[in-house]
Design an enzyme around this catalytic site. Structure first.
Site, PDB file in Angstrom:
ATOM      1  N   HIS A   3       0.849  -1.195   0.000  1.00  0.00           N
ATOM      2  CA  HIS A   3       0.000   0.000   0.000  1.00  0.00           C
ATOM      3  C   HIS A   3       0.876   1.232   0.000  1.00  0.00           C
ATOM      4  CE1 HIS A   3      -2.346  -3.348   1.601  1.00  0.00           C
ATOM      5  NE2 HIS A   3      -3.404  -2.746   1.087  1.00  0.00           N
ATOM      6  N   HIS A   9      -4.714   3.791  -2.926  1.00  0.00           N
ATOM      7  CA  HIS A   9      -4.686   3.026  -1.671  1.00  0.00           C
ATOM      8  C   HIS A   9      -3.775   1.815  -1.787  1.00  0.00           C
ATOM      9  CE1 HIS A   9      -6.340   0.935   1.921  1.00  0.00           C
ATOM     10  NE2 HIS A   9      -6.207  -0.137   1.177  1.00  0.00           N
ATOM     11  N   GLU A  50     -16.999  -6.529  24.563  1.00  0.00           N
ATOM     12  CA  GLU A  50     -16.100  -7.690  24.618  1.00  0.00           C
ATOM     13  C   GLU A  50     -14.897  -7.501  23.690  1.00  0.00           C
ATOM     14  OE1 GLU A  50     -19.318  -7.802  23.701  1.00  0.00           O
ATOM     15  OE2 GLU A  50     -20.300  -8.626  25.485  1.00  0.00           O
ATOM     16  N   HIS A  58     -26.759 -17.877  24.182  1.00  0.00           N
ATOM     17  CA  HIS A  58     -25.768 -17.676  25.235  1.00  0.00           C
ATOM     18  C   HIS A  58     -25.022 -18.963  25.597  1.00  0.00           C
ATOM     19  CE1 HIS A  58     -27.891 -13.932  25.510  1.00  0.00           C
ATOM     20  NE2 HIS A  58     -27.249 -13.520  26.579  1.00  0.00           N
TER      21      HIS A  58
END
Lengths: 680, 680
Positions: free
Chosen positions: B35, B266, B415, B477
């Site tokens: 890049h 980029h 988290e 969960h």
């Protein structure tokens, strides 16, 4: 909070909303687990939304043009179950309410979309619902553009808590909603100021209003217990059609209970005396689980309020042309178009004849180029890797504020938001989303990929650059454990096709799924077409098959997937030249192979020959095919990765990590002569 | 952009910054990948930061009190390598620059912390660096509070791109930095308006300034090519000590190149003519990879500028008391305190005698309660599940703006941000972070958990509620595939202890790691203490061991982990009662067992007896122990999960999914009599 004041100002509303509160309190107490405070706090918002705004017919929860209601704060599931029961949903009965969180019920701890028709999505992992809701709202825009406002004309409402808004995925979601001007998306923030660890401020002091405004949303702040304010805010939000709306609702968690405004109020309120005291505060005198008939009647009126609108919609649908009705029914049912099969077969035939040498990501693009024109319900996209994921085909158009017919979404650098929104699109119905990123970024999208599997939605995750074959970008971008991760996930099909033909077969299977998501593991690097003899049958459908039979006595079986099938074929060539009869088994999908009967599995992997598997990933998951199956091989080995990769050109990496035809052939020979014992 | 104007206004600065541009252009062109545009665009910011602000000594990149510089936009790695080479870093030589992205080099495609001392962290997966930087800045605050400003007194600088800021983890990171008032964290936003798919606006129109302000940051907007503005902004940012600072730098990607301000800019700019033209624009006449000596000399001056400060710091360190110097050296080296061993042994002994029946999450708390007081470098925390994860001990104090000595962090519902920030804390050195969430939310933290393993940092992830034993919260969960996910990840220790003793042993091992993260898989539900005879040796260190030997002829081996070891022991009891000699192997850590020599492994898992493994997770990963190992069993089976879980009380779920002593015993009996064939 002065409950007396709330009660006296809006006595009817209060008792209706309190029916939700009482049900939540009773159900959680009976289950001895759950979350009482959120339903109690958001009962007023929910009551106003359902009674004055939400377009739905409780008896027909699958009416396609219903407004969607998503409880992103899924732990408050009793709010949703209470609403459904009170409104007369046929599946959420009083017995279900009493059976909250028990085996075999529809009223799971968190809402599960597959347990009741009216549950739009599965929530609980925080932030997922608000990200799903972006997909729901996009789907509505796309389908309205395609089928017209007469058939598609609804809103998406979502309740998000502080947890949802702290999760990173909420950032991706609200950025998407703002960028795409999803004017029919209305989010309620349950601004109760409480999390499990204490007050929100102990871990977060963000200015949510300013934050949503920064993302291009229309924002209002209201007292979440004032029904007039709630009603006015929803009306104002609906009037803003070029921006999504967020309504910050200041509420009190566990309102009127001893645990009001505390972390304790977030959880299960099970103290009988305290619960009785709360009901007394609320002015609620009915026995547990009982709803006074005038209140239940009113709620059933709410539930049937949308019946007329639904009737009118059905009339409009019946006025549409036959072909339009059929097409609408087809896409809403998620049925593949008839033309798909012939289209895929034609591509397979052409590839078998012309033998292109292309990366499977390019092969995937070739498939999409022929599929997308015959399957107008596909929605493509990429998390800012369009040219690398090869996900965009010329006919799609780009979804934008001024082009709702566009079928390609520039998701930005938001793998998680993309995956969750794709789930929302799939759950809405009528569209079939696929989206790409680098396979290594499975990690970023994981929470939503798991939920696709749990929710039984056929989202397709296009994961390119699927090994060290990615090359110089190095180990941060090279998946190693990601095939194992997706294969370990229940109800997920993981395809790793070896060439154009297998890629076409994989897409054919993926696009026919109704209940299972697919992970497409695709290479960056070019691969030869190995399937050089056209077969109309989809060989990948069996998960694994004999690609090349042994010549002479079968002494070895090499099993491989994706880019390593070419390596297996070259190893076979060398082994056969040395007189070692070698079969090559291509295994594009372990899950499908595992579903075959034993006879087929044994035909493909008979006992006797040594077995070597080769895949540029970790071994986990391969032991079963190397060591397992009746009549199993006595000797087996795996050629693949046992560490992270490195930054270098791809060919050098395959050499460096010993994933070459030579290495495979050597391993076979060593196993046969017994100089090297089986590695297991 | 008028390059001529930039050159003429600050001619010296221009050429110094352009040395970075030229190196990036040359290295990427030679590697034919990488890049180019980002280093070219951010060269001015980097030059001003390094020459006027960054406290460092290029020859001593491990000086503890250096400022930390983190390139969150890791694809722009040549910016960092160029800076290091120019400043005279001993590891990043000109040969390394020429060897960019090649096998065995230090200059990988993305910065890898383990390849060169001066590379603070591994970046590339977007958003990780900015989240790490929050941890670095927290660590600095904590250590300054502990050791004083004379020894710890530095800043953390981070460059983030549009991609970093779109990723969800950036939201979690900036929320944490704002909440905790990390005044020494200064972020530069490379506001170049370009992503891979096109202009940023095609996928995002967020107002980043407003967004950062909403999160409690001090924000400035500058022209990122104006050295005076950059200098002034950094000075102003340093002056704001109660808030983190964000400097929005308007830059032009690939400045002066034909690809300026485009997506092409980029990526890898490899067109020789265009590159020559760019250099001409820049006024850069030196041959490829050559830096005019006056420019190189100036940069080496930059590199040695911090030498004096370092000398003064060393003098201050030597003036500290012996014990203080020793303690500082110990924690910075990541060495466990001598007392740890005795502390763990005492707890094990006590547990073996008193036989507590507690959940392993509670056992973990018991360990932390004795460890934290003797190990002041631990930093605990939880993603809003403190009471559930049992991660907080009374001695820790809570980290806050007015209590930098606090060692417990309320991470909020973040988290991913927690895991990434913990990695930053560990990378900073001097502290040992652990943090908790529900094991199912491994998914949310995955990108950072993988990076901990890749980066070789000993972060400890405390994952409680590790199976369907979680109960009523249901399948969203309940982890099922998450043990497999973590076990599939290279360089990761996954412990699933069966009782207090094994939990203590697991922590003992985790807290001694220097290069490997640990996943602690802990139950919600209570478990008996099975290790009822004290042994000073750490049996878990071998990964698996014989917990109970067969009485009579050994006909079966049951292998289990965590909560299922109790089930295995009960099954053994039933089998022994029926005369079937049964060994139980506890396997708390597969990775450590795999590292043992063959003789040990064979002693634990000898051939002959049938083998049944039991674990409340998917089978993937177990095949090796069931079918593998020399002299392997002829018959084997697995008792565990092959689907997602459900919402119900835990005991009912174990019954429902058939994970019971009865089921295990039955499976053993069936295998022995041969009525049921081995399932493989």
């Amino acid at each position: 909070m002065d409950i007396e004041d709330l009660r006296s100002r809006h006595p009817d509303h209060w008792m209706r909303a309190t029916a939700l509160r009482a049900l939540a309190l009773d159900a959680v107490a009976k289950a001895n687990s759950g979350h009482s405070g959120m339903p109690i706090g958001m009962a007023d918002v929910a009551t106003v939304l359902y009674s004055k705004h939400l377009k739905f017919d409780a008896t027909k929860p699958d009416w396609h043009d219903r407004d969607r209601f998503i409880l992103s704060a899924g732990h408050g599931s009793m709010l949703l179950y209470g609403l459904l029961y009170l409104c007369g949903d046929p599946e959420i009965t009083l017995d279900e309410i009493k059976n909250f969180r028990q085996m075999g019920g529809r009223t799971a701890g968190h809402p599960e979309n597959f347990l009741a028709t009216a549950i739009e999505t599965t929530t609980g992992p925080l932030g997922q619902g608000i990200a799903n809701s972006v997909g729901f709202a996009m789907a509505e825009e796309m389908l309205r553009a395609r089928f017209g406002k007469k058939l598609v004309d609804h809103h998406t409402y979502v309740i998000a808590g502080d947890g949802c808004l702290m999760e990173g995925v909420s950032h991706e979601a609200i950025g998407l909603a703002g960028r795409y001007g999803l004017g029919r998306l209305i989010a309620f923030w349950d601004n109760n100021g409480i999390t499990i660890d204490g007050k929100v401020e102990i871990s977060d002091r963000s200015d949510q209003v300013k934050r949503f405004e920064a993302a291009g949303w229309h924002v209002q702040e209201i007292d979440g217990h004032d029904p007039d304010a709630i009603d006015a805010a929803i009306t104002a939000a609906k009037a803003v059609t070029d921006k999504p709306s967020m309504i910050a609702c200041k509420t009190h968690i566990a309102l009127g209970h001893a645990a009001q405004d505390t972390s304790k109020g977030h959880g299960a309120l099970t103290d009988g005396d305290q619960n009785d005291a709360a009901k007394a505060q609320w002015g609620w005198t009915a026995p547990d689980f009982e709803i006074p008939s005038e209140i239940k009647d009113w709620w059933e009126g709410v539930g049937s309020r949308g019946g007329a609108a639904r009737g009118e919609w059905e009339a409009r649908l019946s006025e549409a042309s036959d072909s339009r009705q059929k097409e609408f029914a087809r896409v809403m049912a998620g049925e593949a178009p008839k033309k798909l099969s012939a289209t895929i077969k034609a591509l397979k035939k052409q590839a078998s004849e012309t033998l292109p040498k292309v990366a499977t990501r390019k092969a995937s693009e070739m498939v999409l180029e022929v599929v997308n024109p015959v399957m107008p319900e596909t929605v493509g996209g990429s998390a800012d890797l369009t040219g690398s994921n090869n996900t965009k085909t010329p006919d799609m158009g780009v979804f934008d504020t001024d082009n709702r017919k566009g079928r390609y979404v520039y998701w930005g650098i938001r793998e998680h938001g993309m995956a969750a929104a794709m789930n929302g699109i799939a759950l809405h119905g009528g569209l079939r989303p696929y989206g790409g990123t680098f396979m290594c970024f499975t990690d970023y999208a994981r929470p939503a990929m798991r939920l696709a599997a749990l929710m039984k939605v056929p989202t397709v995750f296009v994961m390119t650059h699927d090994s060290i074959g990615l090359g110089e970008d190095g180990p941060t971008h090279q998946p190693v454990e990601h095939l194992a991760i997706s294969r370990a996930t229940p109800n997920t099909l993981v395809f790793r096709p070896a060439d154009v033909v297998e890629t076409a077969e994989a897409w054919d299977i993926a696009l026919r799924q109704s209940d299972t998501p697919t992970v497409m593991s695709l290479t960056r690097q070019g691969l030869p077409t190995l399937r050089n003899s056209h077969k109309t049958a989809n060989l990948s459908e069996k998960g694994a098959y004999v690609l090349a039979e042994a010549e002479g006595k079968r002494q070895a079986i090499i099993i491989a997937s994706g880019s390593e099938v070419e390596i297996a074929m070259k190893a076979r060539e060398a082994l056969q030249a040395g007189g070692i009869g070698t079969r090559v088994v291509s295994m594009p999908c372990m899950e499908l192979f595992a579903q075959q009967d034993e006879a087929y599995r044994k035909r493909v992997l008979p006992g006797g020959p040594v077995r070597v598997a080769v895949e540029a990933g970790v071994r986990m998951g391969w032991e079963r095919w190397l060591l397992g199956e009746r009549g199993r091989a006595n000797k087996a080995a795996f050629v693949g990765m046992n560490s992270f990769g490195a930054s270098a050109p791809a060919e050098e990496l395959f050499e460096h990590f010993g994933i070459t035809p030579d290495a495979v052939a050597t391993r076979v020979r060593d196993l046969l002569v017994g100089t090297t014992p089986s590695e297991f």
